[in-house]
Design an enzyme around this catalytic site. Sequence first.
Site, PDB file in Angstrom:
ATOM      1  N   ASN A  86      -5.435 -44.321  -9.142  1.00  0.00           N
ATOM      2  CA  ASN A  86      -5.455 -42.894  -9.442  1.00  0.00           C
ATOM      3  C   ASN A  86      -6.430 -42.152  -8.521  1.00  0.00           C
ATOM      4  O   ASN A  86      -7.558 -42.614  -8.313  1.00  0.00           O
ATOM      5  CB  ASN A  86      -5.874 -42.679 -10.900  1.00  0.00           C
ATOM      6  CG  ASN A  86      -4.933 -43.371 -11.877  1.00  0.00           C
ATOM      7  OD1 ASN A  86      -3.720 -43.397 -11.667  1.00  0.00           O
ATOM      8  ND2 ASN A  86      -5.478 -43.951 -12.941  1.00  0.00           N
ATOM      9  N   HIS A  99     -10.955 -47.483  -7.053  1.00  0.00           N
ATOM     10  CA  HIS A  99     -10.665 -48.755  -7.722  1.00  0.00           C
ATOM     11  C   HIS A  99      -9.156 -48.916  -7.815  1.00  0.00           C
ATOM     12  O   HIS A  99      -8.420 -47.944  -7.980  1.00  0.00           O
ATOM     13  CB  HIS A  99     -11.307 -48.852  -9.101  1.00  0.00           C
ATOM     14  CG  HIS A  99     -11.053 -47.657  -9.977  1.00  0.00           C
ATOM     15  ND1 HIS A  99     -11.715 -46.452  -9.815  1.00  0.00           N
ATOM     16  CD2 HIS A  99     -10.199 -47.466 -11.007  1.00  0.00           C
ATOM     17  CE1 HIS A  99     -11.285 -45.594 -10.707  1.00  0.00           C
ATOM     18  NE2 HIS A  99     -10.351 -46.170 -11.438  1.00  0.00           N
TER      19      HIS A  99
HETATM   20  P1  AMP Z   1      -9.263 -44.478 -13.828  1.00  0.00           P
HETATM   21  O1  AMP Z   1      -8.759 -43.716 -15.015  1.00  0.00           O
HETATM   22  O2  AMP Z   1      -8.197 -44.868 -12.858  1.00  0.00           O
HETATM   23  O3  AMP Z   1     -10.443 -43.783 -13.156  1.00  0.00           O
HETATM   24  O4  AMP Z   1      -9.777 -45.857 -14.407  1.00  0.00           O
HETATM   25  C1  AMP Z   1     -11.075 -46.086 -14.839  1.00  0.00           C
HETATM   26  C2  AMP Z   1     -11.038 -47.412 -15.543  1.00  0.00           C
HETATM   27  O5  AMP Z   1     -12.350 -47.928 -15.588  1.00  0.00           O
HETATM   28  C3  AMP Z   1     -10.539 -47.345 -16.983  1.00  0.00           C
HETATM   29  O6  AMP Z   1      -9.437 -48.239 -17.136  1.00  0.00           O
HETATM   30  C4  AMP Z   1     -11.743 -47.789 -17.807  1.00  0.00           C
HETATM   31  O7  AMP Z   1     -11.372 -48.563 -18.914  1.00  0.00           O
HETATM   32  C5  AMP Z   1     -12.533 -48.599 -16.803  1.00  0.00           C
HETATM   33  N1  AMP Z   1     -13.962 -48.638 -17.003  1.00  0.00           N
HETATM   34  C6  AMP Z   1     -14.790 -47.595 -17.195  1.00  0.00           C
HETATM   35  N2  AMP Z   1     -16.079 -48.025 -17.288  1.00  0.00           N
HETATM   36  C7  AMP Z   1     -16.020 -49.379 -17.139  1.00  0.00           C
HETATM   37  C8  AMP Z   1     -17.017 -50.387 -17.136  1.00  0.00           C
HETATM   38  N3  AMP Z   1     -18.311 -50.117 -17.319  1.00  0.00           N
HETATM   39  N4  AMP Z   1     -16.617 -51.680 -16.965  1.00  0.00           N
HETATM   40  C9  AMP Z   1     -15.300 -51.967 -16.777  1.00  0.00           C
HETATM   41  N5  AMP Z   1     -14.332 -51.047 -16.770  1.00  0.00           N
HETATM   42  C10 AMP Z   1     -14.677 -49.758 -16.958  1.00  0.00           C
END
Ligand code: AMP
Length: 134
Positions: A86, A99
Amino acid sequence: MSDCIFCKIASGEIPSKTLYEDEKFRVILDLGPATRGHALILPKTHAADLFELPDETAAEVLVLAKKMGITLKEKLKCDGLNLVQNNGAVAGQTVNHFHLHMIPRYQGDGQKIGWTPKKTDPEELEAIQKEITG
Ligand code: AMP
Ligand code: ZN
């Protein structure tokens, strides 16, 4: 980026469930998984999104995704795999450090990743093609 949570996770300052690590990347389990084994590929150098990612890193990400995808398939016996990435809040980006989501898919997992197809026509497609390539 001193206040970026994924920089801190990628560097190891904040612990994570790490699946893989090398000089340039860390692959971790997502804390809010869509399915069992939902993983994130994090570059260790900060880039807010795809547009800030150096070309060399961008190329390496997909190679790593393939390698990790093979591992997820072998170890978790998933039936398929979605790669999701995204860029921008409107696109669902909530963490502003590039990511790549790796979402293992299982028959009957109940998840839905996609969009609702809309109608278009040849004229509209041609206009869009010209807008992008012209
Ligand atoms: P996005 O919506 O593409 O920015 O995805 C962010 C992702 O990061 C989501 O799926 C969250 O569940 C994940 N996320 C946020 N904070 C953490 C964290 N501290 N450790 C692992 N995953 C995380
Ligand atoms: Zn960062």
